[in-house]
Scaffold this motif. Sequence first.
Motif, PDB file in Angstrom:
ATOM      1  N   VAL A   1      -7.767 -43.792  42.702  1.00  0.00           N
ATOM      2  CA  VAL A   1      -6.776 -44.022  43.762  1.00  0.00           C
ATOM      3  C   VAL A   1      -5.723 -43.222  43.152  1.00  0.00           C
ATOM      4  O   VAL A   1      -4.733 -42.901  43.783  1.00  0.00           O
ATOM      5  CB  VAL A   1      -6.424 -45.288  43.819  1.00  0.00           C
ATOM      6  CG1 VAL A   1      -5.351 -45.792  44.908  1.00  0.00           C
ATOM      7  CG2 VAL A   1      -7.632 -45.963  44.701  1.00  0.00           C
ATOM      8  N   GLY A   2      -5.283 -43.280  41.793  1.00  0.00           N
ATOM      9  CA  GLY A   2      -4.065 -42.792  41.044  1.00  0.00           C
ATOM     10  C   GLY A   2      -3.960 -41.041  41.361  1.00  0.00           C
ATOM     11  O   GLY A   2      -2.818 -40.598  41.810  1.00  0.00           O
ATOM     12  N   GLU A   3      -5.198 -40.446  41.247  1.00  0.00           N
ATOM     13  CA  GLU A   3      -5.289 -38.948  41.711  1.00  0.00           C
ATOM     14  C   GLU A   3      -5.081 -39.007  43.220  1.00  0.00           C
ATOM     15  O   GLU A   3      -4.333 -37.978  43.792  1.00  0.00           O
ATOM     16  CB  GLU A   3      -6.466 -38.577  41.217  1.00  0.00           C
ATOM     17  CG  GLU A   3      -6.559 -38.076  39.975  1.00  0.00           C
ATOM     18  CD  GLU A   3      -7.757 -37.399  39.488  1.00  0.00           C
ATOM     19  OE1 GLU A   3      -8.633 -37.010  40.430  1.00  0.00           O
ATOM     20  OE2 GLU A   3      -8.066 -36.977  38.298  1.00  0.00           O
ATOM     21  N   GLY A   4      -5.429 -39.901  44.072  1.00  0.00           N
ATOM     22  CA  GLY A   4      -5.122 -39.771  45.398  1.00  0.00           C
ATOM     23  C   GLY A   4      -3.908 -39.978  45.619  1.00  0.00           C
ATOM     24  O   GLY A   4      -3.339 -39.223  46.667  1.00  0.00           O
ATOM     25  N   LEU A   5      -3.016 -40.881  45.026  1.00  0.00           N
ATOM     26  CA  LEU A   5      -1.696 -41.132  45.238  1.00  0.00           C
ATOM     27  C   LEU A   5      -0.876 -40.061  44.960  1.00  0.00           C
ATOM     28  O   LEU A   5       0.310 -39.469  45.365  1.00  0.00           O
ATOM     29  CB  LEU A   5      -1.125 -42.356  44.580  1.00  0.00           C
ATOM     30  CG  LEU A   5      -1.605 -43.703  45.092  1.00  0.00           C
ATOM     31  CD1 LEU A   5      -1.366 -44.725  44.263  1.00  0.00           C
ATOM     32  CD2 LEU A   5      -1.024 -43.716  46.693  1.00  0.00           C
ATOM     33  N   TRP A   6      -1.399 -39.314  43.761  1.00  0.00           N
ATOM     34  CA  TRP A   6      -0.527 -38.091  43.275  1.00  0.00           C
ATOM     35  C   TRP A   6      -0.627 -36.957  44.410  1.00  0.00           C
ATOM     36  O   TRP A   6       0.266 -36.424  44.522  1.00  0.00           O
ATOM     37  CB  TRP A   6      -1.209 -37.539  41.864  1.00  0.00           C
ATOM     38  CG  TRP A   6      -0.875 -36.166  41.659  1.00  0.00           C
ATOM     39  CD1 TRP A   6      -1.630 -34.990  41.657  1.00  0.00           C
ATOM     40  CD2 TRP A   6       0.503 -35.978  41.017  1.00  0.00           C
ATOM     41  NE1 TRP A   6      -0.692 -34.110  41.221  1.00  0.00           N
ATOM     42  CE2 TRP A   6       0.579 -34.443  40.948  1.00  0.00           C
ATOM     43  CE3 TRP A   6       1.658 -36.704  40.906  1.00  0.00           C
ATOM     44  CZ2 TRP A   6       1.666 -33.861  40.244  1.00  0.00           C
ATOM     45  CZ3 TRP A   6       2.699 -36.106  40.225  1.00  0.00           C
ATOM     46  CH2 TRP A   6       2.628 -34.558  39.960  1.00  0.00           C
ATOM     47  N   TRP A   7      -1.667 -36.658  44.811  1.00  0.00           N
ATOM     48  CA  TRP A   7      -2.039 -35.897  46.135  1.00  0.00           C
ATOM     49  C   TRP A   7      -1.347 -36.211  47.196  1.00  0.00           C
ATOM     50  O   TRP A   7      -0.584 -35.264  47.791  1.00  0.00           O
ATOM     51  CB  TRP A   7      -3.500 -35.826  46.325  1.00  0.00           C
ATOM     52  CG  TRP A   7      -3.541 -34.901  47.709  1.00  0.00           C
ATOM     53  CD1 TRP A   7      -3.732 -33.538  47.801  1.00  0.00           C
ATOM     54  CD2 TRP A   7      -3.789 -35.425  48.955  1.00  0.00           C
ATOM     55  NE1 TRP A   7      -3.808 -33.363  48.932  1.00  0.00           N
ATOM     56  CE2 TRP A   7      -4.062 -34.536  49.870  1.00  0.00           C
ATOM     57  CE3 TRP A   7      -3.896 -36.760  49.380  1.00  0.00           C
ATOM     58  CZ2 TRP A   7      -4.159 -34.422  51.279  1.00  0.00           C
ATOM     59  CZ3 TRP A   7      -4.154 -37.012  50.653  1.00  0.00           C
ATOM     60  CH2 TRP A   7      -4.384 -36.023  51.577  1.00  0.00           C
ATOM     61  N   ALA A   8      -1.138 -37.425  47.546  1.00  0.00           N
ATOM     62  CA  ALA A   8      -0.259 -38.000  48.623  1.00  0.00           C
ATOM     63  C   ALA A   8       1.114 -37.812  48.602  1.00  0.00           C
ATOM     64  O   ALA A   8       1.534 -37.082  49.388  1.00  0.00           O
ATOM     65  CB  ALA A   8      -0.888 -39.560  48.936  1.00  0.00           C
ATOM     66  N   ILE A   9       1.494 -37.883  47.212  1.00  0.00           N
ATOM     67  CA  ILE A   9       3.082 -37.491  47.174  1.00  0.00           C
ATOM     68  C   ILE A   9       3.364 -36.390  47.181  1.00  0.00           C
ATOM     69  O   ILE A   9       4.260 -35.790  47.560  1.00  0.00           O
ATOM     70  CB  ILE A   9       3.487 -38.322  45.576  1.00  0.00           C
ATOM     71  CG1 ILE A   9       3.526 -39.903  46.023  1.00  0.00           C
ATOM     72  CG2 ILE A   9       4.633 -37.890  45.367  1.00  0.00           C
ATOM     73  CD1 ILE A   9       3.673 -40.629  44.477  1.00  0.00           C
TER      74      ILE A   9
END
Length: 148
Positions: free
Chosen positions: A42-50
């Motif tokens: 999820v951390g990488e997903g959040l990085w991508w989302a931001i």
Amino acid sequence: MTVRRRLTLVQAFGLVAAVTGSALLLAGWLISTLEPERFGDVGEGLWWAITTITTVGYGDLVPATAAGRMIGAALMLVGIAALAFVTATMATVILGEVRAEEELIEREESEILALLSELNERLERLERAAGIGSTAGKPWSDDLHSSR
């Protein structure tokens, strides 16, 4: 009958922050669930989302599936809408302040004009009482000095 009330500036920014934050969290979780091989957690997903919502988009993490790209497109639109909403809210606040200032100036101007009109009437009464000719609304006219 429903009563509509306007949002305060703090409420408007809170709403934008809540919607944007929710979209970020949801998109980060969804992309890591849909494409676990590209977005390991999820951390990488959040990085991508931001990086997507801020339109920085480094390109280091990019969705490969149609569903992932749809999430990305939706997230980009949320980011654009949030920026547009904040800009519109600020413009509305500034315009409201300008209108309030203009109304204050108009009220003060009306008061000044009323006072000037009253002073002019009083001056004309004084001139009539003193036997000086009318100055036709010009109390500083040479007529005052020439009749002495």
